[in-house]
Design a protein around this motif. Structure first.
Motif: not given
Length: 172
Positions: A99-102, A118-127, A135-147
């Motif tokens: 995962c990548i956190l900016r 709290a959030p759950i970031l799966h493999e390869g998530v980019e923030l 919250g209890r949010v699942h960010l799926g494998k390879g998901a990208k969250i915009g700026a």
């Protein structure tokens, strides 16, 4: 015997994942986190001085680099924290491998009566910079969250989440 690598092997992996630069604040915060997790496996008489050292290092990363990554966070392997400043991760968060956190990212809870949500970031998530995930949010494998996106619901694998509140768009 555990198949999980030891403290120094994990720190070496983090060093390679973070461009082989030990001066990067993200690498240093990850190393302190790994040390904090490792010290919890040390028997009690020896753990006390290690805990004092961990608290000092944790506060240093938080106050100087602006990266708050407590030992209770589950952090996968090859995680990269890009740029320093304003990164807050709730203690019950799970961060998957690669995962990548900016800068200015917040991974937290929505309500004080649900401290484990709290959030759950799966493999390869980019923030992206300034992303907020609550919250209890699942960010799926390879998901990208915009700026500057504010994510309040699950993001499917490979999808993009953009805007305030975030809307989901299919991945490319």
């Amino acid at each position: 015997m555990s198949d999980r690598p030891g403290l120094f092997a994990l720190i070496a992996e983090d060093w390679r994942a973070n461009g082989r630069d030990w001066t990067r604040p993200g690498f240093r915060a990850l190393a302190v986190h790994r040390f904090g997790v490792w010290r919890m496996g040390v028997p009690q008489p020896l753990r006390a001085p290690l805990s004092i050292l961990y608290r000092h290092l944790f506060r240093r990363c938080r106050n100087i680099y602006g990266i708050e990554l407590p030992y209770s966070v589950v952090v996968g392997r090859h995680v990269v924290i890009e740029h320093q400043g304003g990164i807050v991760v709730h203690g019950a968060t799970v961060i998957g491998d690669r995962c990548i956190l900016r800068q200015n990212c917040t991974l937290g809870i929505k309500r004080m009566d649900a401290l484990a949500d709290a959030p759950i970031l799966h493999e390869g998530v980019e923030l992206g910079a300034g992303a907020v995930v609550l919250g209890r949010v699942h960010l799926g494998k390879g998901a990208k969250i915009g700026a500057n996106a504010v994510v309040l619901s699950d993001v499917p694998p490979g999808a993009f989440a953009l805007g305030v509140p975030a809307t989901i768009r299919a991945g490319r």
